[in-house]
Scaffold this motif. Structure first.
Motif, PDB file in Angstrom:
ATOM      1  N   PHE A 204     100.932 -91.250  91.920  1.00 16.29           N
ATOM      2  CA  PHE A 204      99.511 -90.897  91.967  1.00 16.29           C
ATOM      3  C   PHE A 204      99.183 -89.922  93.097  1.00 16.29           C
ATOM      4  CE2 PHE A 204      98.767 -95.464  90.269  1.00 16.29           C
ATOM      5  CZ  PHE A 204      99.097 -95.052  88.983  1.00 16.29           C
ATOM      6  N   VAL A 209      94.463 -86.515  91.225  1.00 14.61           N
ATOM      7  CA  VAL A 209      94.259 -87.960  91.323  1.00 14.61           C
ATOM      8  C   VAL A 209      93.549 -88.320  92.619  1.00 14.61           C
ATOM      9  CG1 VAL A 209      95.391 -90.215  91.254  1.00 14.61           C
ATOM     10  CG2 VAL A 209      96.351 -88.310  89.971  1.00 14.61           C
ATOM     11  N   PHE A 212      90.042 -87.440  92.242  1.00 15.99           N
ATOM     12  CA  PHE A 212      89.423 -88.418  91.345  1.00 15.99           C
ATOM     13  C   PHE A 212      88.999 -89.666  92.115  1.00 15.99           C
ATOM     14  CE2 PHE A 212      90.327 -92.400  89.069  1.00 15.99           C
ATOM     15  CZ  PHE A 212      89.360 -92.353  88.077  1.00 15.99           C
ATOM     16  N   MET A 326      90.288 -89.560  83.128  1.00 21.15           N
ATOM     17  CA  MET A 326      91.552 -89.695  83.842  1.00 21.15           C
ATOM     18  C   MET A 326      92.454 -90.747  83.204  1.00 21.15           C
ATOM     19  SD  MET A 326      93.646 -88.836  86.199  1.00 21.15           S
ATOM     20  CE  MET A 326      92.860 -87.851  87.464  1.00 21.15           C
ATOM     21  N   ILE A 330      96.811 -91.453  81.738  1.00 24.60           N
ATOM     22  CA  ILE A 330      97.709 -92.334  82.482  1.00 24.60           C
ATOM     23  C   ILE A 330      98.567 -93.128  81.508  1.00 24.60           C
ATOM     24  CG2 ILE A 330      97.813 -94.293  84.094  1.00 24.60           C
ATOM     25  CD1 ILE A 330      96.874 -91.737  85.398  1.00 24.60           C
ATOM     26  N   PHE A 338      96.980 -98.354  88.257  1.00 24.67           N
ATOM     27  CA  PHE A 338      95.983 -97.306  88.435  1.00 24.67           C
ATOM     28  C   PHE A 338      94.578 -97.907  88.523  1.00 24.67           C
ATOM     29  CE2 PHE A 338      93.208 -93.801  87.069  1.00 24.67           C
ATOM     30  CZ  PHE A 338      93.669 -92.791  87.896  1.00 24.67           C
ATOM     31  N   TYR A 387      87.798 -81.030  91.472  1.00 23.53           N
ATOM     32  CA  TYR A 387      88.583 -81.904  90.597  1.00 23.53           C
ATOM     33  C   TYR A 387      88.769 -81.298  89.206  1.00 23.53           C
ATOM     34  CZ  TYR A 387      89.494 -85.764  87.377  1.00 23.53           C
ATOM     35  OH  TYR A 387      90.009 -86.551  86.378  1.00 23.53           O
ATOM     36  N   TYR A 392      95.160 -81.273  84.524  1.00 22.87           N
ATOM     37  CA  TYR A 392      95.164 -82.698  84.249  1.00 22.87           C
ATOM     38  C   TYR A 392      96.540 -83.292  84.597  1.00 22.87           C
ATOM     39  CZ  TYR A 392      90.930 -81.877  81.569  1.00 22.87           C
ATOM     40  OH  TYR A 392      89.678 -81.530  81.187  1.00 22.87           O
ATOM     41  N   LEU A 393      96.496 -84.544  84.961  1.00 17.28           N
ATOM     42  CA  LEU A 393      97.717 -85.259  85.305  1.00 17.28           C
ATOM     43  C   LEU A 393      98.603 -85.392  84.075  1.00 17.28           C
ATOM     44  CD1 LEU A 393      99.321 -86.981  87.382  1.00 17.28           C
ATOM     45  CD2 LEU A 393      98.066 -88.963  86.521  1.00 17.28           C
ATOM     46  N   ASN A 395     102.131 -87.048  82.472  1.00  9.77           N
ATOM     47  CA  ASN A 395     103.048 -88.159  82.681  1.00  9.77           C
ATOM     48  C   ASN A 395     104.275 -87.945  81.815  1.00  9.77           C
ATOM     49  OD1 ASN A 395     101.491 -90.304  84.341  1.00  9.77           O
ATOM     50  ND2 ASN A 395      99.999 -89.601  82.834  1.00  9.77           N
TER      51      ASN A 395
END
Length: 395
Positions: A204, A209, A212, A326, A330, A338, A387, A392-393, A395
């Motif tokens: 994270f 993040v 966020f 968000m 994840i 999270f 932000y 974007y995150l 994974n």
């Protein structure tokens, strides 16, 4: 496989309805205990007994929830809330309020991780997730309204000395919710996979993040400035009686409820980012108007009783929108960890807000109440700009 949101919505809504009532009775407790010669300095730190256990227990609860399962863990948390709410009316000493809020905070930490985990594991599409989360979070606003109106009428009645017996209603709703939860089937995360909290936390450590979590902190910071202290502001600064102060404050919850319900029904037609920034802009304009009225007009103008609640229409969608945006990115195996971090930053935002607000009230600086909150909203606006510019995150 994905379960229809309608199949899990009712028990999850009731869960947030229950937690909303026990968490947001703080405004009632502060108002009532302040009349018993308990200083605002002590009452300001009462919030910390609720929020700090939320922060501390969150990470420790992740592995336990993963092993036991979100459904069973949620049932246990609701059971504890029901028992504690039944006991509260029969205890008179102030220290028990500290213990009670600590237990409630711990149960909420477990409950919120479970609710978010259930939603993420059973709904995968981003906007469907945002719609469900807004509907569930809308129940939080109903809880605030019910606790304010219900306790308000009780306090104003001839049975005002028995106001604490209103908590028995919460016990009954907890029992009903436990029954409904026991009857539904949900998709659980794979229990065979061990939750490595440290590796999840390290993953994270990315700019989007971190931003966020900062936004989450200040959103809750802002919400708590209203939820716990608006009744006392109305009574002390606008000089209305306790009953009217509580009822007027409950209108903030009504507008907040409609804000989340409207968002849940229109969110698929708009960009989440544009909708989020639009809501922030409206809050800034409203708070700017309120401060202008206080500074340039009448400091105790009755119009403030009607302007503050409207803010809820635009403030309430912020938390579920940014969370759903968000969380949809994840991995399901990381969602409990999270969510626990979300809970930590939320509880810290609540505690810091209440302590600073108690200083504001203790020093009779209520003219700056709206300006204080406006500062927090401007920070949210600036952080959000950074932000949403980040990738974007992945994974």
């Amino acid at each position: 496989m994905s379960i229809k949101p309608t199949n899990i919505s009712l028990p999850l809504r009731l869960t947030f309805f229950i937690f909303s009532m026990v968490l947001n009775c703080m405004g009632i407790v502060i108002l009532q205990l302040s009349q018993e010669n308990i200083g605002y300095d002590k009452l300001g730190f009462l919030e910390a007994f609720k929020d700090l256990p939320i922060a501390f227990i969150s990470l420790f609860a992740v592995n336990l929830i993963s092993k036991v399962g979100t459904k069973k863990s949620l049932i246990v948390a609701l059971g504890i809330v029901g028992i504690c709410s039944f006991i509260l009316p029969f205890v008179e000493v102030f220290w028990f309020y500290k213990l009670w809020f600590a237990i409630i905070g711990t149960s909420f930490a477990i409950g919120k991780i479970c609710v978010y985990g259930i939603i993420r594991n059973n709904i995968t599409e981003e906007k469907s997730l945002a719609k469900t989360m807004n509907n569930v979070e809308a129940s939080f606003m109903i809880g605030i309204f019910v606790v304010n109106v219900g306790f308000g009428w009780l306090i104003a009645s001839e049975y005002s000395e028995y106001w604490k017996f209103g908590f028995i209603f919460i016990s009954i709703v907890s029992l009903i919710t436990i029954y409904l939860l026991s009857k539904i089937n949900i998709i659980e995360a794979d229990k065979k996979l061990k939750t490595n909290i440290l590796s999840h936390l390290i993953s994270f450590k990315k700019t989007p993040v971190i931003l966020f979590f900062a936004v989450i902190f200040f959103i809750v910071f802002t919400e708590q400035s209203f939820n716990s202290w608006l009744p006392t502001f109305y009574k002390n600064h606008l000089k209305v009686n306790s009953f009217f102060a509580i009822q007027a404050s409950s209108m903030l919850a009504v507008f907040s409820y409609f804000g989340r319900i409207i968002t849940a029904n229109v969110i698929q037609r708009f960009s989440l980012v544009k909708y989020f920034m639009y809501c922030l802009t409206c809050i800034i304009l409203l708070l700017g108007t309120i401060f202008s009225i206080q500074y340039f007009g009448s400091d105790k103008s009755e119009i403030l009783l009607y302007l503050f609640p409207i803010i809820g229409l635009f403030l309430s969608p912020l938390y579920p929108i940014i969370n759903s945006k968000m969380i949809s990115h994840i991995d399901s195996q990381k969602i409990n960890t999270f969510t626990s971090v979300i809970v930590i930053f939320s509880s810290l935002g609540s505690s810091v807000s209440s302590v600073l607000m108690s200083i504001l009230f203790e020093n009779q600086l209520l003219t700056f109440y709206s300006l204080y909150i406006l500062g927090a909203v401007v920070i949210i606006f600036c952080l959000s700009l950074f932000y949403f510019k980040q990738d974007y995150l992945k994974n």
